[in-house]
Design a protein around this motif. Structure first.
Motif, mmCIF file in Angstrom:
data_model
loop_
_atom_site.group_PDB
_atom_site.id
_atom_site.type_symbol
_atom_site.label_atom_id
_atom_site.label_comp_id
_atom_site.label_asym_id
_atom_site.label_seq_id
_atom_site.Cartn_x
_atom_site.Cartn_y
_atom_site.Cartn_z
ATOM 1 N N ALA A 72 -4.518 -3.200 9.781
ATOM 2 C CA ALA A 72 -5.784 -2.911 9.091
ATOM 3 C C ALA A 72 -6.258 -1.499 9.415
ATOM 4 O O ALA A 72 -6.734 -0.771 8.529
ATOM 5 N N ALA A 73 -6.118 -1.093 10.667
ATOM 6 C CA ALA A 73 -6.510 0.263 11.066
ATOM 7 C C ALA A 73 -5.640 1.306 10.366
ATOM 8 O O ALA A 73 -6.127 2.358 9.938
ATOM 9 N N GLN A 74 -4.361 1.014 10.227
ATOM 10 C CA GLN A 74 -3.448 1.949 9.561
ATOM 11 C C GLN A 74 -3.791 2.071 8.076
ATOM 12 O O GLN A 74 -3.799 3.164 7.518
ATOM 13 N N ILE A 75 -4.103 0.946 7.438
ATOM 14 C CA ILE A 75 -4.502 0.970 6.023
ATOM 15 C C ILE A 75 -5.804 1.744 5.865
ATOM 16 O O ILE A 75 -5.949 2.554 4.939
ATOM 17 N N ALA A 76 -6.745 1.532 6.784
ATOM 18 C CA ALA A 76 -8.016 2.260 6.730
ATOM 19 C C ALA A 76 -7.780 3.759 6.880
ATOM 20 O O ALA A 76 -8.423 4.575 6.207
ATOM 21 N N ALA A 77 -6.849 4.143 7.752
ATOM 22 C CA ALA A 77 -6.537 5.564 7.932
ATOM 23 C C ALA A 77 -5.940 6.147 6.656
ATOM 24 O O ALA A 77 -6.290 7.269 6.261
ATOM 25 N N ASP A 111 -6.472 5.030 3.609
ATOM 26 C CA ASP A 111 -7.556 5.086 2.625
ATOM 27 C C ASP A 111 -8.492 6.256 2.903
ATOM 28 O O ASP A 111 -8.959 6.919 1.980
ATOM 29 N N ALA A 112 -8.767 6.529 4.174
ATOM 30 C CA ALA A 112 -9.656 7.630 4.532
ATOM 31 C C ALA A 112 -9.050 8.970 4.113
ATOM 32 O O ALA A 112 -9.751 9.855 3.619
ATOM 33 N N ARG A 163 0.840 -1.213 0.000
ATOM 34 C CA ARG A 163 0.000 0.000 0.000
ATOM 35 C C ARG A 163 0.867 1.252 0.000
ATOM 36 O O ARG A 163 0.551 2.237 -0.659
#
Length: 109
Positions: free
Chosen positions: A87-92, A94-95, A32
């Motif tokens: 997963a939380a870091q990837i979501a951040a 993406d956000a 990512r």
């Protein structure tokens, strides 16, 4: 003796699965961060993701070494919650990537 051997096999299998899942999560975050759009993200967010990645890589290495030494408790503890943190870091990331700028850029003719 048979029950102890079965317990050892179960611990090995569960630990191997946990380490593999963590390793996959680390690889996903690394990929990512290599995407071209990562360069367009705010430096603060990218730096946070890179710090998470560095820590996660060290944790996976530690878990792999512990698993190789049959120290399954240490290995599981090293990767505990790691996939969720990544997963939380990837979501951040993406956000932030889909966030629109506060003001549109002004174009001069």
């Amino acid at each position: 003796a048979k029950a102890a051997a079965e317990g050892q096999v179960r611990a090995h299998t569960e630990t191997a699965a946990a380490v593999a899942a963590a390793r996959t999560a680390v690889q996903t975050l690394a990929r990512r961060l290599e995407l071209p759009d990562a360069a367009k993200l705010p430096k603060r967010e990218v730096d946070a993701a890179r710090a998470t990645l560095k820590t996660a890589e060290a944790d996976v290495q530690k878990a792999g070494a512990a698993a190789s030494a049959a120290d399954y408790a240490v290995a599981r503890k090293a990767v505990e919650g790691l996939s969720a943190r990544i997963a939380a870091q990837i979501a951040a990331l993406d956000a932030v990537a889909v966030k629109k700028p506060a003001r549109p850029t002004r174009r001069t003719p």
